[in-house]
Design an enzyme around this catalytic site. Structure first.
Site, PDB file in Angstrom:
ATOM      1  N   GLU A   1       0.870  -1.181   0.000  1.00 23.19           N
ATOM      2  CA  GLU A   1       0.000   0.000   0.000  1.00 23.19           C
ATOM      3  C   GLU A   1       0.902   1.224   0.000  1.00 23.19           C
ATOM      4  OE1 GLU A   1      -2.461   2.218  -0.654  1.00 23.19           O
ATOM      5  OE2 GLU A   1      -3.770   0.651   0.154  1.00 23.19           O
TER       6      GLU A   1
ATOM      7  N   LYS B   1     -17.251  -1.742   6.922  1.00 24.08           N
ATOM      8  CA  LYS B   1     -18.283  -0.712   7.023  1.00 24.08           C
ATOM      9  C   LYS B   1     -18.728  -0.268   5.634  1.00 24.08           C
ATOM     10  CE  LYS B   1     -16.546   1.084  11.428  1.00 24.08           C
ATOM     11  NZ  LYS B   1     -15.926   2.249  12.113  1.00 24.08           N
ATOM     12  N   PHE B   2     -17.765  -0.127   4.754  1.00 27.56           N
ATOM     13  CA  PHE B   2     -18.054   0.271   3.378  1.00 27.56           C
ATOM     14  C   PHE B   2     -18.960  -0.748   2.706  1.00 27.56           C
ATOM     15  CE2 PHE B   2     -16.861  -0.371  -1.079  1.00 27.56           C
ATOM     16  CZ  PHE B   2     -17.158   0.874  -1.612  1.00 27.56           C
TER      17      PHE B   2
ATOM     18  N   ASP C   1     -10.034  -0.303  -7.496  1.00 29.06           N
ATOM     19  CA  ASP C   1     -10.787   0.772  -8.134  1.00 29.06           C
ATOM     20  C   ASP C   1     -11.485   0.241  -9.380  1.00 29.06           C
ATOM     21  OD1 ASP C   1     -11.557   3.126  -9.595  1.00 29.06           O
ATOM     22  OD2 ASP C   1     -10.163   4.261  -8.356  1.00 29.06           O
TER      23      ASP C   1
ATOM     24  N   LYS D   1     -16.255   4.394 -15.708  1.00 32.92           N
ATOM     25  CA  LYS D   1     -16.484   4.858 -17.065  1.00 32.92           C
ATOM     26  C   LYS D   1     -15.840   3.908 -18.078  1.00 32.92           C
ATOM     27  CE  LYS D   1     -16.812   9.742 -15.794  1.00 32.92           C
ATOM     28  NZ  LYS D   1     -16.282  11.114 -16.003  1.00 32.92           N
TER      29      LYS D   1
ATOM     30  N   ASP E   1       4.866   0.380  -4.839  1.00 29.80           N
ATOM     31  CA  ASP E   1       4.058  -0.159  -5.917  1.00 29.80           C
ATOM     32  C   ASP E   1       4.156  -1.683  -5.946  1.00 29.80           C
ATOM     33  OD1 ASP E   1       2.890  -0.822  -8.329  1.00 29.80           O
ATOM     34  OD2 ASP E   1       4.228   0.389  -9.559  1.00 29.80           O
TER      35      ASP E   1
END
Length: 263
Positions: free
Chosen positions: A121, A243-244, A171, A175, A148
């Site tokens: 991270e 939680k997310f 992520d 789009k 990385d």
């Protein structure tokens, strides 16, 4: 793991990005931002593995850096990692790519004290948060490389050296024109599969159905891997609901787990 998880490779950094290489490892001086030309796959060029994102490190996280960083942070080096020296023991090692704020990482490490967890991270507040959890829960089986993960894979992890890989909530790049930026692409999955020992597993999770479909397609297309389920897998018991994730489930959002094994 509160919020997006594997942002260390596609977002959530506070340090300049490192270029992602090709399966054929292009030269180090290749430009990082070239646009793809012709029919070249977008991962056949040097990509940024993450982009900058702001974030404030709290006083507690800063103290955790000072107190626990010297023991639990591993420096990135372009040489094979000595697992026994890094962890102080020889044990099966699981790589986690992008742990966010470390909630799930700490939970899983506590559930599996017999395994080592190498966690990548680059978001400084997230690293500080996990160091804080390590201290609070007295966890001994986590090491953090604040670099990385692509570089770590390429230069620190030998083939067949991992017992597992976790990629939770990368992520999704919603789009369509940004889909090529998604982490789970065939060249990257081939790298992961190559680092898994036979019988090792690759566990991906997402709350974005189009990305789940891509994950299933890409992993199914990797000949070194086999699916452990008929399609999507039931959520393994070791992966907690964050939680997310709970918030999304209450809003009717789905969550998909994909678990494959190294042949």
């Amino acid at each position: 793991m509160g919020g997006r998880m594997a942002r260390s490779l596609q977002s959530a950094a506070v340090t300049p990005s490192s270029p992602t290489d090709l399966p054929s490892d292009p030269p180090a001086d290749a430009p990082a931002g070239d646009k793809p030309t012709g029919e070249a796959h977008p991962l056949h060029r040097r990509l940024k593995s993450f982009v900058k994102r702001g974030g404030r490190t709290t006083e507690g996280q800063a103290r955790a850096y000072e107190q626990f960083g010297p023991r639990f942070l591993l420096p990135y080096r372009a040489e094979a990692l000595d697992f026994a020296a890094a962890f102080g023991r020889q044990a099966p090692t699981v790589l986690e790519i992008g742990f966010g704020m470390g909630e799930a990482t700490a939970h899983i490490a506590a559930l599996m004290p017999e395994k080592n967890f190498l966690c990548c991270e680059v978001h400084e507040p997230g690293v500080g948060a996990l160091l804080k959890r390590i201290g609070e829960q007295q966890l001994q089986n986590i090491r953090i490389c604040a670099h990385d993960a692509v570089d770590v894979l390429d230069h620190m992890l030998p083939p067949a050296s991992l017992a597992g890989v976790h990629v939770f909530f990368p992520d999704p790049w919603h789009k369509t024109r940004h889909n090529k930026r998604r982490l789970i692409q065939p060249p990257f999955v081939r790298k992961l599969a190559d680092r898994l020992a036979p019988g090792g597993y690759l566990h991906c999770a997402t709350d974005w159905q189009p990305y789940a479909e891509q994950m299933l397609e890409v992993l199914s297309g990797e000949p070194l891997l086999r699916n452990t389920a008929e399609g999507y897998a039931p959520k393994p018991d070791y992966r907690p609901l964050t939680k997310f994730e709970n918030r999304g489930l209450k809003l009717g959002h789905g969550v998909w787990d994909v678990v494959f094994e190294r042949r």
